[in-house]
Design a protein around this motif. Structure first.
Motif, mmCIF file in Angstrom:
data_model
loop_
_atom_site.group_PDB
_atom_site.id
_atom_site.type_symbol
_atom_site.label_atom_id
_atom_site.label_comp_id
_atom_site.label_asym_id
_atom_site.label_seq_id
_atom_site.Cartn_x
_atom_site.Cartn_y
_atom_site.Cartn_z
ATOM 1 N N ASN A 24 26.880 -43.873 -7.364
ATOM 2 C CA ASN A 24 25.919 -44.830 -7.893
ATOM 3 C C ASN A 24 25.214 -44.249 -9.117
ATOM 4 O O ASN A 24 24.685 -43.137 -9.076
ATOM 5 C CB ASN A 24 24.892 -45.169 -6.812
ATOM 6 C CG ASN A 24 24.043 -46.367 -7.160
ATOM 7 O OD1 ASN A 24 23.238 -46.308 -8.082
ATOM 8 N ND2 ASN A 24 24.211 -47.446 -6.428
ATOM 9 N N HIS B 233 20.624 -51.084 0.089
ATOM 10 C CA HIS B 233 21.916 -50.533 -0.346
ATOM 11 C C HIS B 233 22.090 -50.566 -1.866
ATOM 12 O O HIS B 233 23.224 -50.446 -2.350
ATOM 13 C CB HIS B 233 23.068 -51.278 0.333
ATOM 14 C CG HIS B 233 23.014 -51.239 1.828
ATOM 15 N ND1 HIS B 233 23.422 -50.145 2.558
ATOM 16 C CD2 HIS B 233 22.563 -52.157 2.728
ATOM 17 C CE1 HIS B 233 23.254 -50.392 3.845
ATOM 18 N NE2 HIS B 233 22.732 -51.593 3.973
ATOM 19 N N TYR B 234 21.009 -50.699 -2.604
ATOM 20 C CA TYR B 234 21.117 -50.784 -4.058
ATOM 21 C C TYR B 234 21.589 -49.469 -4.662
ATOM 22 O O TYR B 234 22.223 -49.456 -5.717
ATOM 23 C CB TYR B 234 19.768 -51.189 -4.645
ATOM 24 C CG TYR B 234 19.789 -51.446 -6.133
ATOM 25 C CD1 TYR B 234 20.511 -52.503 -6.664
ATOM 26 C CD2 TYR B 234 19.085 -50.623 -7.012
ATOM 27 C CE1 TYR B 234 20.539 -52.751 -8.026
ATOM 28 C CE2 TYR B 234 19.099 -50.865 -8.382
ATOM 29 C CZ TYR B 234 19.825 -51.922 -8.881
ATOM 30 O OH TYR B 234 19.857 -52.161 -10.237
ATOM 31 N N ASP C 148 23.607 -47.237 -3.033
ATOM 32 C CA ASP C 148 24.770 -46.723 -2.313
ATOM 33 C C ASP C 148 25.921 -46.431 -3.276
ATOM 34 O O ASP C 148 26.114 -47.132 -4.273
ATOM 35 C CB ASP C 148 25.258 -47.738 -1.276
ATOM 36 C CG ASP C 148 24.336 -47.810 -0.063
ATOM 37 O OD1 ASP C 148 23.344 -47.053 -0.031
ATOM 38 O OD2 ASP C 148 24.605 -48.628 0.838
ATOM 39 N N ASP C 149 26.698 -45.405 -2.959
ATOM 40 C CA ASP C 149 27.943 -45.156 -3.670
ATOM 41 C C ASP C 149 28.978 -46.192 -3.250
ATOM 42 O O ASP C 149 28.939 -46.731 -2.149
ATOM 43 C CB ASP C 149 28.458 -43.751 -3.382
ATOM 44 C CG ASP C 149 27.493 -42.668 -3.841
ATOM 45 O OD1 ASP C 149 26.793 -42.900 -4.840
ATOM 46 O OD2 ASP C 149 27.431 -41.607 -3.188
ATOM 47 N N THR C 150 29.941 -46.456 -4.127
ATOM 48 C CA THR C 150 30.975 -47.445 -3.862
ATOM 49 C C THR C 150 32.242 -46.756 -3.358
ATOM 50 O O THR C 150 32.704 -45.782 -3.961
ATOM 51 C CB THR C 150 31.303 -48.242 -5.133
ATOM 52 O OG1 THR C 150 30.124 -48.926 -5.572
ATOM 53 C CG2 THR C 150 32.396 -49.268 -4.875
ATOM 54 N N ASN D 200 33.456 -52.595 3.012
ATOM 55 C CA ASN D 200 32.169 -52.049 2.574
ATOM 56 C C ASN D 200 31.446 -53.075 1.709
ATOM 57 O O ASN D 200 32.025 -53.700 0.834
ATOM 58 C CB ASN D 200 32.375 -50.755 1.780
ATOM 59 C CG ASN D 200 32.859 -49.623 2.661
ATOM 60 O OD1 ASN D 200 32.594 -49.606 3.859
ATOM 61 N ND2 ASN D 200 33.577 -48.675 2.082
ATOM 62 N N ARG D 201 30.147 -53.204 1.929
ATOM 63 C CA ARG D 201 29.354 -54.194 1.213
ATOM 64 C C ARG D 201 28.261 -53.502 0.394
ATOM 65 O O ARG D 201 27.652 -52.511 0.835
ATOM 66 C CB ARG D 201 28.685 -55.186 2.191
ATOM 67 C CG ARG D 201 29.654 -55.858 3.141
ATOM 68 C CD ARG D 201 30.712 -56.691 2.426
ATOM 69 N NE ARG D 201 30.155 -57.728 1.576
ATOM 70 C CZ ARG D 201 29.790 -58.939 2.028
ATOM 71 N NH1 ARG D 201 29.911 -59.230 3.318
ATOM 72 N NH2 ARG D 201 29.302 -59.842 1.201
ATOM 73 N N TYR D 202 28.008 -54.057 -0.801
ATOM 74 C CA TYR D 202 27.053 -53.451 -1.725
ATOM 75 C C TYR D 202 26.243 -54.553 -2.411
ATOM 76 O O TYR D 202 26.728 -55.664 -2.621
ATOM 77 C CB TYR D 202 27.774 -52.619 -2.787
ATOM 78 C CG TYR D 202 28.715 -51.600 -2.206
ATOM 79 C CD1 TYR D 202 28.239 -50.390 -1.712
ATOM 80 C CD2 TYR D 202 30.089 -51.860 -2.132
ATOM 81 C CE1 TYR D 202 29.104 -49.462 -1.160
ATOM 82 C CE2 TYR D 202 30.960 -50.929 -1.588
ATOM 83 C CZ TYR D 202 30.461 -49.733 -1.100
ATOM 84 O OH TYR D 202 31.316 -48.814 -0.546
ATOM 85 N N THR D 203 25.017 -54.221 -2.754
ATOM 86 C CA THR D 203 24.200 -55.141 -3.546
ATOM 87 C C THR D 203 24.354 -54.792 -5.024
ATOM 88 O O THR D 203 24.609 -53.648 -5.387
ATOM 89 C CB THR D 203 22.720 -55.053 -3.144
ATOM 90 O OG1 THR D 203 22.308 -53.685 -3.118
ATOM 91 C CG2 THR D 203 22.500 -55.670 -1.780
ATOM 92 N N VAL E 113 25.825 -59.751 -4.165
ATOM 93 C CA VAL E 113 26.574 -58.914 -3.221
ATOM 94 C C VAL E 113 28.062 -59.033 -3.521
ATOM 95 O O VAL E 113 28.528 -60.040 -4.066
ATOM 96 C CB VAL E 113 26.300 -59.319 -1.756
ATOM 97 C CG1 VAL E 113 24.842 -59.102 -1.400
ATOM 98 C CG2 VAL E 113 26.710 -60.760 -1.496
ATOM 99 N N ASN E 114 28.798 -57.976 -3.171
ATOM 100 C CA ASN E 114 30.239 -57.973 -3.396
ATOM 101 C C ASN E 114 30.969 -58.669 -2.250
ATOM 102 O O ASN E 114 30.389 -58.990 -1.209
ATOM 103 C CB ASN E 114 30.748 -56.543 -3.549
ATOM 104 C CG ASN E 114 30.722 -55.797 -2.219
ATOM 105 O OD1 ASN E 114 29.742 -55.880 -1.474
ATOM 106 N ND2 ASN E 114 31.787 -55.080 -1.912
#
Length: 877
Positions: free
Chosen positions: A792, A809-810, A812-814, A842-845, A863-864
């Motif tokens: 990130n 989760h802003y 978080d690593d992808t 895996n989910r990310y904002t 969100v992804n």
């Protein structure tokens, strides 16, 4: 210290192990894999590129260039630039909104909805420059995508301060073949693609292709707009089609021409605004299966066409020329929710309409011999742009904003009365005292259409007596009746109209106007002309050494205008004025910029398998105008005049200028491992960053250009190993350290971020790939797997309000795992594949939206997608 900076500090501490992991992998993966190989293929396939505007072996080009082949595009199921960025270190593409997407090159992004600005990385399609909203296209029959990192100011000109993305479609050929392909997957994905190439004669060839990409959304929008009685679409819904027809004529063995026509149509749901406020559908869980957006007629669309003519001619074995001319036009719309709620009294949307075109021309001359290569040419382009940015709210929300203005007057009145009663200066009365006094009446005013609060407001203002006397005079109530909530409700708009007339504020209006739209529109027009002349020389001094240098002169002329229309609600209620931005008459400004950029470098061939190179290059991105920041007063819309010169204040922003120093290696290690390694130091001055800003006197945060200075240090590594005839692996990684400082600006909550505010962050990312073609009893199989890790990098963001740092989760690593396996018959006419993306689910904002955070208490994120899977079927003929 804010939570965000604590988090970034943690990232900085963690980066040592991740950097070490990447370096260790790059140093030791090759020999370990070599020892494990059972078969060594006789030769390694090397790709050719046109990165320096001539066909070259990619391993002999003394610059940092990466290329994604047609085969990789096919095996990974890629259809747009954001699908292939994982294969190229230092390159990222944000494709959430097709019409407002943006390239990030070595940590520098430049998405910007303003037609008055340009990207920092230039994008080309079939040799033609693609501005802003046009650059994100479907990969329908794409031959390859080349990405050049670092300034490309010599061969590609303006807006290549950080690099170039070059998309190269397949050209017509002297053969007859084609294919049809269908891809079907989760969320009702339906992707249909086809291509047909054939010869009309011995010298005329035609190639036609088309692609349709449809998919339902992956998050359900449960809101139904009370204003249109329909939903704005589920989050992530896709609807995109593209087609192309190209005709090539070999006039002679030395001359050919090509005429092509491209068509592109986008019509899909707007990006989902996942609310994070107490008024949102799921205020604490952005990954819920539902969200609520009530944007009226929301959606993203683009209608785009382009006609391109190319002429290639060889004068002799050394001299050749190329001429290209193209006209591209597009109309876009992107109406999105800006509050992340379904609250009609907290409603705001923006709609960016663009109607633009570009006429692009380039004449190029090439000279190639055994020890000398020359590329020179001239470019000319003209853009006509028109953009209308609609800021839409509801009368219900407008009434809420007016309520806030009345609260200011209430506070001032109460402060004045209390100070007079106790004999002190009003400035000496604490705000806490004022708030306490107002709370005794159930105030401050939340919304003036609340009968109880409105009655209390009128009583505190001392306006209740006159109102009741008037109502008694006309026989509505008996004399002496006090003003209560029941009276307010009974009389409808009467009390509001009386106060509006007494105070001279037409924006005070009653609830009978509920449910109507209130729009204030920014209107921009522009005429941009760009010229360039360039020469680039490459000398082969010996069998080992070559040196190259080049210069380009660029000049950009921009005429730009601003206008803000009066709200259309004035036609319904005469006398009302804009409450977000003052109306402004049209005003034009003109400015030109010029710059000479260049490069100097050398390459040394150690032997047939290894070379090293070094270079220094400068790049340039034209200055421009911010479409939402005009030379008008923010309070009354009047023109701002410089008292020293008497001229209208110049609001143009400065050009970006970059200098890049690079050392690199290209080679085939251990006979079979194709390796590219580069180290770079880039200094970028006056980077143009789009920030959501809310300065004093402006009612709402809007995208505004802010200048930053950056220093970027890093290295990039790409490795590809053909382990056996059927098995290959790949590894790409990048490590960056960025230091940046910014000029003073107000963030989206109106907080002043001081000049010189700095941030630094390290970032590591890598992708590991495996491709395997095992033989089966009939035909053969193809397996592709890739794993993507991206640390990130949001620690570099400057000016974020605290609520952004608290987005779940802003930071978080992808981590993404993708795979595809397919079967082909012996003659490769039939292929059946199974594929999956984000197999780890895996989910990310993503991008935060804070334009309404300060004025309406609403903020949102994106969100992804989670896990996707499906099948594809292809028939070739």
């Amino acid at each position: 210290m804010s939570q965000g900076y604590h988090h970034r500090s943690t990232h900085f501490q963690r980066k040592k192990s991740k950097v070490a992991q990447a370096i260790i992998s790059s140093l030791f993966i090759a020999p370990l894999l070599v020892s494990a190989a059972e078969e060594i293929p006789e030769e390694v396939e090397i790709m050719t590129v046109t990165a320096q505007k001539r066909v070259q072996n990619i391993m002999k080009v003394p610059v940092t260039v990466d290329s994604v082949s047609e085969e990789t595009i096919k095996q990974s199921g890629s259809v747009m630039l954001d699908d292939i960025d994982k294969f190229i270190p230092g390159f990222d593409f944000s494709g959430g909104d097709v019409t407002q997407a943006g390239v990030t090159m070595r940590g520098v992004s430049s998405p910007n909805i303003s037609v008055g600005g340009d990207p920092s990385t230039a994008t080309f399609f079939d040799g033609v420059y693609m501005p802003r909203a046009a650059q994100n296209v479907l990969f329908s029959d794409m031959q390859r995508v080349e990405v050049l990192k670092g300034p490309q100011g010599t061969l590609f000109g303006k807006n290549a301060a950080m690099g170039v993305v070059n998309m190269i479609p397949n050209a017509p050929e002297d053969d007859t073949y084609g294919f049809v392909k269908g891809t079907f997957g989760t969320d009702n994905m339906q992707r249909i693609e086809g291509m047909f190439n054939f010869a009309l004669s011995d010298s005329v060839y035609v190639r036609m292709n088309a692609l349709s990409n449809q998919q339902d959304g992956y998050i359900k929008n449960v809101s139904q707009s009370t204003l249109t009685s329909k939903k704005s679409g589920d989050g992530g819904e896709k609807g995109h089609q593209a087609a192309r027809v190209a005709v090539k004529w070999d006039i002679s063995s030395r001359t050919n021409v090509q005429l092509s026509y491209d068509w592109d149509k986008l019509d899909q749901a707007p990006g989902a605004a996942i609310g994070l406020s107490p008024y949102a559908e799921n205020p604490t869980n952005p990954f819920a299966s539902t969200f609520a957006n009530d944007v009226v007629n929301g959606g993203e669309s683009r209608d785009m066409t382009a006609t391109t003519f190319k002429l290639n001619h060889e004068f002799n074995d050394n001299w050749s020329m190329m001429f290209i001319t193209s006209f591209r036009e597009w109309e876009t719309s992107n109406r999105i929710d800006e509050d992340g709620t379904a609250e009609v009294t907290r409603y705001l949307d923006t709609d960016n309409h663009e109607d633009s075109n570009i006429f692009y021309n380039e004449l190029q001359v090439n000279y190639n011999s055994h020890n000398f290569n020359y590329v020179g040419g001239i470019t000319y382009s003209k853009e006509d742009v028109h953009q209308t940015t609609f800021i839409n709210t509801t009368t219900d929300t407008a009434a809420r904003l007016v309520s806030g203005q009345l609260n200011d007057q209430l506070s001032a009145g109460v402060r004045q009365q209390f100070a007079g009663a106790i004999g002190v200066n009003p400035d000496d009365v604490p705000q806490e005292t004022v708030d306490f006094l107002l709370s005794q009446y159930g105030l401050p005013l939340e919304h003036m259409w609340d009968p109880e609060q409105w009655a209390a407001t009128l009583n505190v203002m001392g306006a209740a007596g006159d109102i009741m006397d008037y109502l008694a005079y006309i026989g509505v109530v008996p004399p002496g009746t006090p003003l209560t909530a029941d009276i307010v409700a009974l009389t409808g708009d009467a009390t509001y109209d009386i106060v509006a007339q007494q105070m001279g504020i037409a924006e005070i209006f009653g609830p009978s106007y509920a449910g109507q739209m209130w729009s204030e529109n920014f209107i921009n027009n522009g005429e941009f002309v760009s010229y360039g002349i360039y020469s680039d020389f490459d000398f082969q001094l010996s069998d080992k050494w070559n040196v190259f240098f080049g210069l380009r002169y660029s000049e950009d002329e921009k005429d730009f205008s601003w206008q803000v229309s009066e709200t259309q609600f004035a036609q319904t209620r005469p006398g009302v004025g804009n409450i977000l931005f003052p109306a402004r008459e049209q005003l034009w400004q003109s400015k030109s910029w010029s710059k000479t950029t260049g490069r100097l470098g050398a390459g040394y061939i150690i032997n047939d398998d290894h070379m090293v190179f070094a270079s220094v290059a400068t790049g340039y991105k034209a200055g421009g105008f911010d479409s939402l920041n005009s030379p008008h007063s923010e309070t009354d819309g009047s023109i701002i005049i410089d008292p020293n010169t008497g001229d209208v204040v110049d609001v143009a922003f400065e050009p970006e200028e970059s200098v890049n120093y690079e050392l690199g290696y290209k080679g085939i290690m251990f006979r079979d491992i194709i390796t590219t390694f580069s180290m770079f130091h880039n200094v970028l001055d006056d980077r143009q960053v789009s920030m959501n800003s809310k300065p004093p006197g402006q009612s709402q945060a809007l995208p505004t250009i802010v200048n930053q200075d950056m220093t970027i240090d890093g290295f990039e590594l790409s490795m590809s190993w053909q382990m056996t005839d059927t098995l290959s692996t790949g590894f790409v990684t990048e490590v960056r350290q960025i230091d940046s400082s910014t000029e003073a600006f107000y963030n989206d909550s109106g907080t002043l971020i001081e000049e010189g505010t700095s941030a630094n962050d390290s970032n590591t990312s890598y992708t590991v790939m495996l491709d395997w073609e095992p033989e089966v009893s009939t035909g053969y199989a193809v397996v592709h797997v890739d794993y993507v890790f991206r640390e990130n990098a949001r620690g570099l963001e400057i000016g974020n309000d605290e609520w952004v740092n608290e987005i779940p989760h802003y930071f978080d690593d992808t981590k993404l795992l993708n795979a595809r396996i397919s079967w082909l018959n012996d003659d490769e006419t039939i292929e059946i594949g199974l594929w999956g993306k984000n197999l780890l689910d895996n989910r990310y904002t993503g991008f935060p939206g804070g334009r309404t955070k300060d004025i309406l208490g609403t903020g949102y994120t994106s969100v992804n997608k989670g896990l996707e899977a499906g099948v594809d079927i292809k028939y070739a003929f």
